[in-house]
Scaffold this active site. Sequence first.
Site, PDB file in Angstrom:
ATOM      1  N   SER A  36       0.791  -1.228   0.000  1.00  0.00           N
ATOM      2  CA  SER A  36       0.000   0.000   0.000  1.00  0.00           C
ATOM      3  C   SER A  36       0.821   1.275   0.000  1.00  0.00           C
ATOM      4  O   SER A  36       0.308   2.336  -0.316  1.00  0.00           O
ATOM      5  CB  SER A  36      -0.937  -0.001   1.207  1.00  0.00           C
ATOM      6  OG  SER A  36      -0.179  -0.047   2.403  1.00  0.00           O
ATOM      7  N   HIS A  63      -5.608  -4.300  -1.308  1.00  0.00           N
ATOM      8  CA  HIS A  63      -5.531  -3.182  -2.270  1.00  0.00           C
ATOM      9  C   HIS A  63      -5.598  -3.660  -3.717  1.00  0.00           C
ATOM     10  O   HIS A  63      -5.407  -2.873  -4.639  1.00  0.00           O
ATOM     11  CB  HIS A  63      -4.232  -2.386  -2.053  1.00  0.00           C
ATOM     12  CG  HIS A  63      -4.298  -1.446  -0.897  1.00  0.00           C
ATOM     13  ND1 HIS A  63      -4.867  -0.198  -0.971  1.00  0.00           N
ATOM     14  CD2 HIS A  63      -3.893  -1.586   0.390  1.00  0.00           C
ATOM     15  CE1 HIS A  63      -4.791   0.408   0.198  1.00  0.00           C
ATOM     16  NE2 HIS A  63      -4.201  -0.422   1.047  1.00  0.00           N
ATOM     17  N   LYS A  82     -12.237  -1.336   1.239  1.00  0.00           N
ATOM     18  CA  LYS A  82     -11.528  -0.462   0.296  1.00  0.00           C
ATOM     19  C   LYS A  82     -12.343  -0.325  -0.989  1.00  0.00           C
ATOM     20  O   LYS A  82     -13.313   0.407  -0.996  1.00  0.00           O
ATOM     21  CB  LYS A  82     -10.118  -0.992   0.094  1.00  0.00           C
ATOM     22  CG  LYS A  82      -9.331  -0.776   1.392  1.00  0.00           C
ATOM     23  CD  LYS A  82      -7.940  -1.305   1.414  1.00  0.00           C
ATOM     24  CE  LYS A  82      -7.302  -0.898   2.740  1.00  0.00           C
ATOM     25  NZ  LYS A  82      -6.518  -1.959   3.356  1.00  0.00           N
TER      26      LYS A  82
HETATM   27  C1  LIG Z   1      -6.338  -2.288   4.795  1.00  0.00           C
HETATM   28  C2  LIG Z   1      -5.685  -3.584   4.891  1.00  0.00           C
HETATM   29  C3  LIG Z   1      -6.127  -4.565   5.791  1.00  0.00           C
HETATM   30  C4  LIG Z   1      -7.226  -4.298   6.770  1.00  0.00           C
HETATM   31  O1  LIG Z   1      -8.482  -4.333   6.177  1.00  0.00           O
HETATM   32  P1  LIG Z   1      -9.751  -3.902   7.029  1.00  0.00           P
HETATM   33  O2  LIG Z   1     -10.879  -4.597   6.359  1.00  0.00           O
HETATM   34  O3  LIG Z   1      -9.851  -2.431   6.982  1.00  0.00           O
HETATM   35  O4  LIG Z   1      -9.541  -4.415   8.416  1.00  0.00           O
HETATM   36  C5  LIG Z   1      -5.496  -5.784   5.786  1.00  0.00           C
HETATM   37  N1  LIG Z   1      -4.469  -6.041   4.957  1.00  0.00           N
HETATM   38  C6  LIG Z   1      -4.011  -5.128   4.089  1.00  0.00           C
HETATM   39  C7  LIG Z   1      -2.883  -5.471   3.187  1.00  0.00           C
HETATM   40  C8  LIG Z   1      -4.594  -3.872   4.028  1.00  0.00           C
HETATM   41  O5  LIG Z   1      -4.135  -2.953   3.178  1.00  0.00           O
END
Ligand SMILES: *Cc1c(COP(=O)(O)O)cnc(C)c1O
Length: 393
Positions: free
Chosen positions: A182, A210, A241
């Site tokens: 990310s 992502h 996301k």
């Molecule tokens: C954002 C993210 C998470 C967490 O996801 P949520 O559903 O917001 O808890 C887990 N792993 C990665 C790689 C992320 O970017």
Amino acid sequence: MSDKLQWIDDALAELREKGLYNTIRTIESPQGAWLVVDGKRVLNFCSNNYLGLANDPRLVQAAKEAIDKLGVGPAAVRTIAGTMSIHVELEKRLAEFKEAEAAIQFQSGFTANLGTIPALVGRGDAIFSDELNHASIIDGSRLSRAQIVRYPHNDARTLRTLLEEQRGQFNRALIVTDGVFSMDGDIAPLPELTRLAEEFDCMMMVDDAHGEGVLGHGGRGIVHHFDLQGRVDVEVGTMSKAFGVVGGYVAGNAKVVEWLRQRGRPFLFSSATTVPDTAACLAAVNILEESTELVDRLWENTHYFKDEMVKLGFDIGQSMTPITPVMLGDEKLTQEFSRRLFEEGVFATAIAYPTVPLGKARIRVMISAAHSRDDLDQGLAVFAKVGRELGVI
Ligand SMILES: *Cc1c(COP(=O)(O)O)cnc(C)c1O
């Protein structure tokens, strides 16, 4: 009398001194291309709302209708009496969308990782983990009590050496990686990692938080992007996301999913997502199944914005996704850049040490299908202005 919580004041003061204190801005509008932040209307360049679904009328409507029909809460953990038809339906639709054998829903991507890793490996086992993996993978790995072997970022060659040297010392083994990283927007070499997993008898797990809604045909994610359906045992996903709501899931091998229903602790000991959340997630999956329009627009916007930033003379790193790191290097310059952007009406966060290495500070721009061409042009004009003002371009 001594204050037993004095240490918190001390620790917070130290964070402020080092410039590491997190100031959290409040958003007073729905998510979208534009936001009202601390009373000011600004162009949104920092959310993960890749497809603009967070305030899509179809998701909003689905949530409202589901509330009228089924109420709001699930009232129990899934295994006791909290599994509703809408949860089962979402899992079925997610498995179909991802072209996976099965899927299981968690409350978030974070809990999906926390629940899955300790269910797969334990004492006497090993986890081969990319050094830049997400915090939830690191925490899930620690909870499992398996030996954690970190390999250099995206370096399948060194991973091979580590497997040759160490695989024999352990019982079960898991290779785990983020799909899209990310902070830089680069993509894991999943075909190579999957081949290594097969060769060295390891389970293969990718966290595609992502990547879904972004990579692969119509946003089906990194496994689809590399045509690895059926070969990656565990694909962790988030609904928070690109899908625009909240929740997490694991899609993949049916045996793994079955096992997680028995041993995934957040599944067993924490209640399911609410009715409106789940209904909105279902609507999001349906939208992505029906048309690639939003994903196509996301990529058009991404290519346009990145090309223009390069023409302006900015260094935008090595990203292969809509994540656009505008590399500035110096921490103070980056803070100042972000502050000036905000004054000029562009909300784009500065990312600095310890989230990224010292001297690699950047502004991270998150492109969305919600942006119009005009929005992007306005953002580019502000970047050009501030970039010249601060001597970056
Ligand atoms: C954002 C993210 C998470 C967490 O996801 P949520 O559903 O917001 O808890 C887990 N792993 C990665 C790689 C992320 O970017």
